[in-house]
Design a protein around this motif. Structure first.
Motif, PDB file in Angstrom:
ATOM      1  N   HIS A  68       0.820  -1.213   0.000  1.00 16.34           N
ATOM      2  CA  HIS A  68       0.000   0.000   0.000  1.00 16.34           C
ATOM      3  C   HIS A  68       0.857   1.268   0.000  1.00 16.34           C
ATOM      4  CE1 HIS A  68       0.186   1.854   4.095  1.00 16.34           C
ATOM      5  NE2 HIS A  68       0.725   0.687   4.380  1.00 16.34           N
ATOM      6  N   THR A  69       2.170   1.121   0.221  1.00 17.65           N
ATOM      7  CA  THR A  69       3.044   2.304   0.202  1.00 17.65           C
ATOM      8  C   THR A  69       3.680   2.544  -1.169  1.00 17.65           C
ATOM      9  OG1 THR A  69       5.070   1.105   0.873  1.00 17.65           O
ATOM     10  CG2 THR A  69       3.611   1.881   2.628  1.00 17.65           C
ATOM     11  N   LEU A  70       3.378   1.710  -2.152  1.00 22.55           N
ATOM     12  CA  LEU A  70       4.000   1.881  -3.466  1.00 22.55           C
ATOM     13  C   LEU A  70       3.720   3.247  -4.069  1.00 22.55           C
ATOM     14  CD1 LEU A  70       3.367  -1.578  -5.189  1.00 22.55           C
ATOM     15  CD2 LEU A  70       5.511  -0.724  -4.205  1.00 22.55           C
ATOM     16  N   ALA A  89      -5.052 -12.872  -9.039  1.00 23.97           N
ATOM     17  CA  ALA A  89      -6.318 -12.370  -8.508  1.00 23.97           C
ATOM     18  C   ALA A  89      -6.146 -11.816  -7.099  1.00 23.97           C
ATOM     19  CB  ALA A  89      -7.367 -13.486  -8.519  1.00 23.97           C
ATOM     20  N   LEU A  90      -5.325 -12.482  -6.292  1.00 21.67           N
ATOM     21  CA  LEU A  90      -5.056 -11.987  -4.945  1.00 21.67           C
ATOM     22  C   LEU A  90      -4.377 -10.624  -4.986  1.00 21.67           C
ATOM     23  CD1 LEU A  90      -3.745 -15.233  -3.195  1.00 21.67           C
ATOM     24  CD2 LEU A  90      -5.866 -14.018  -2.658  1.00 21.67           C
ATOM     25  N   LEU A  91      -3.372 -10.504  -5.841  1.00 14.88           N
ATOM     26  CA  LEU A  91      -2.652  -9.241  -5.952  1.00 14.88           C
ATOM     27  C   LEU A  91      -3.571  -8.130  -6.446  1.00 14.88           C
ATOM     28  CD1 LEU A  91       0.132  -7.878  -5.695  1.00 14.88           C
ATOM     29  CD2 LEU A  91       0.525  -8.461  -8.094  1.00 14.88           C
ATOM     30  N   ASN A  96      -5.609  -2.517  -4.860  1.00 14.02           N
ATOM     31  CA  ASN A  96      -6.761  -1.984  -5.585  1.00 14.02           C
ATOM     32  C   ASN A  96      -7.684  -1.306  -4.588  1.00 14.02           C
ATOM     33  OD1 ASN A  96      -8.550  -1.505  -7.734  1.00 14.02           O
ATOM     34  ND2 ASN A  96      -8.167  -3.547  -8.609  1.00 14.02           N
ATOM     35  N   GLU A  97      -8.662  -0.574  -5.100  1.00 12.72           N
ATOM     36  CA  GLU A  97      -9.690  -0.013  -4.240  1.00 12.72           C
ATOM     37  C   GLU A  97     -10.506  -1.158  -3.622  1.00 12.72           C
ATOM     38  OE1 GLU A  97      -9.795   3.001  -3.520  1.00 12.72           O
ATOM     39  OE2 GLU A  97      -8.679   4.006  -5.103  1.00 12.72           O
ATOM     40  N   PRO A  98     -10.953  -1.039  -2.364  1.00 12.99           N
ATOM     41  CA  PRO A  98     -10.843   0.116  -1.479  1.00 12.99           C
ATOM     42  C   PRO A  98      -9.618   0.097  -0.581  1.00 12.99           C
ATOM     43  CG  PRO A  98     -12.253  -1.504  -0.461  1.00 12.99           C
ATOM     44  CD  PRO A  98     -11.807  -2.090  -1.782  1.00 12.99           C
ATOM     45  N   PHE A  99      -8.671  -0.828  -0.834  1.00 10.35           N
ATOM     46  CA  PHE A  99      -7.559  -0.991   0.088  1.00 10.35           C
ATOM     47  C   PHE A  99      -6.415  -0.017  -0.169  1.00 10.35           C
ATOM     48  CE2 PHE A  99      -9.519  -5.217  -0.492  1.00 10.35           C
ATOM     49  CZ  PHE A  99     -10.058  -5.358   0.765  1.00 10.35           C
ATOM     50  N   THR A 100      -6.118   0.227  -1.433  1.00  8.18           N
ATOM     51  CA  THR A 100      -4.990   1.095  -1.754  1.00  8.18           C
ATOM     52  C   THR A 100      -5.078   1.520  -3.220  1.00  8.18           C
ATOM     53  OG1 THR A 100      -2.580   1.317  -1.568  1.00  8.18           O
ATOM     54  CG2 THR A 100      -3.417  -0.774  -2.425  1.00  8.18           C
ATOM     55  N   VAL A 101      -4.051   2.218  -3.685  1.00  3.67           N
ATOM     56  CA  VAL A 101      -4.034   2.692  -5.069  1.00  3.67           C
ATOM     57  C   VAL A 101      -3.772   1.525  -6.018  1.00  3.67           C
ATOM     58  CG1 VAL A 101      -2.866   4.224  -6.701  1.00  3.67           C
ATOM     59  CG2 VAL A 101      -3.209   4.948  -4.320  1.00  3.67           C
TER      60      VAL A 101
END
Length: 247
Positions: A68-70, A89-91, A96-101
Motif C-alpha cells: 500500500h506504500t507503493l 487475482a489476490l494481488l 486496488n480499491e478500497p484498500f490502496t491505489v
C-alpha cells in the motif's frame, strides 16, 4: 553488490523492526524480496536510475502489507512484480480499491506477472521453487553481477531450500523460531535448521531474517543467536532493520 535488510520481523512490526523486505542492489537492477512494511524504506536506498523487480514469496499479510506504500515511490524505470502461480487475482484484489491505489494508477509504470516453478530469464536468471509452508510459498534464487543470492522464507526444512541455496554467495533464510524450537504444524526454521540448510547447500554466507515477532521480542534475543552460532557457521549474519552488507 549491496544487500539491505529493510524489514526483518515476521508476523507484525515491533520495536525490533518492520515486517519482511530485503533489497538487493546490482549494477543494473534493484531487486526486492517481499513487501512487508519494511519496503516503505526502500526509497532511502534505491537510486531511481534502475528498474525495480519485486518478488513476492507468498500472500501472508506480513509479506505484502507494504504494497500500500507503493504510491509514495517515483520509480522512473518502472516496477515489475512477480509472484507464484494463481496469485494474480489476490494481488489485484489487495493492490486496488478500497484498500490502496491500484497498480494502473501508480505514479510510475508498474506491471505484475506470475512465475511458474523453474528457471526464468527476466532478463537476469531467476529460479523459483515451492517451499514447505501452510500457504503456497516460493523461494527464489537470482544471479546478478557474477553473484548468487537465494531468498527462502517462510519454510520448514526442505530439499528445495537446499536446491535454491546451492553454492550461493548469500543464502537468506527465515528464523521464525528460537534455537531448538519446532513447529511441525506451522513450518518455520530455527537457527540450527537454517545452518543445516546452508551447510548442505554449501552456501558461502547465511543471513537470518523474518524473526518471529512474538518469539524474538528484543534485539538482545537476536544477538544471543549471533553469539551462540557464529562459530558454528562463520560469517553468519543475524539481520536487523537497515543493516547493509556487501557480497
Amino acid at each position: 553488490m549491496k544487500v539491505t535488510f529493510l524489514g526483518t520481523n515476521g508476523w507484525y512490526d515491533t520495536v525490533t523492526g518492520n515486517t519482511c523486505s530485503v533489497l538487493v542492489q546490482s549494477a543494473e537492477y534493484d531487486i526486492v524480496f517481499d513487501a512487508g512494511n519494511g519496503i516503505a524504506k526502500a526509497d532511502r536506498y534505491i537510486t531511481q536510475k534502475k528498474p525495480v523487480y519485486l518478488f513476492l514469496s507468498h500472500f501472508h499479510i506480513d509479506h505484502i502489507a507494504g504494497l500500500h506504500t507503493l504510491c509514495k515511490f517515483r520509480l522512473r524505470k518502472g516496477l515489475k512484480i512477480f509472484s507464484l502461480p494463481g496469485s494474480s487475482a489476490l494481488l489485484d484484489t489487495f493492490v486496488n480499491e478500497p484498500f490502496t491505489v491500484p497498480l494502473a494508477q501508480l505514479p510510475f509504470p508498474a506491471e505484475a506477472a506470475e512465475l511458474e516453478e523453474g528457471i526464468h530469464q527476466l532478463p537476469f536468471p531467476v529460479e523459483c521453487r515451492p517451499l514447505v509452508h501452510p500457504a503456497p510459498c516460493f523461494g527464489y534464487r537470482v544471479e546478478l553481477d557474477g553473484k548468487v543470492v537465494t531468498y527462502c522464507t517462510d519454510t520448514g526444512v526442505c530439499d528445495n531450500a537446499v536446491r535454491l541455496g546451492r553454492d550461493a554467495d548469500l543464502l537468506i533464510t527465515e528464523c521464525g523460531l528460537k534455537p531448538g524450537e519446532e513447529s511441525p504444524l506451522w513450518p518455520h526454521l530455527n537457527p540450527q535448521d537454517a545452518i543445516r540448510i546452508a551447510r548442505e547447500a554449501h552456501a558461502r554466507r547465511l543471513a537470518l531474517v523474518h524473526f518471529g515477532a512474538e518469539v524474538y521480542r528484543t534485539l538482545d534475543d537476536r544477538r544471543a543467536v549471533q553469539e551462540q552460532f557464529e562459530e558454528e557457521f562463520p560469517g553468519l549474519i543475524v539481520s536487523t532493520d537497515d543493516l547493509t552488507i556487501e557480497i
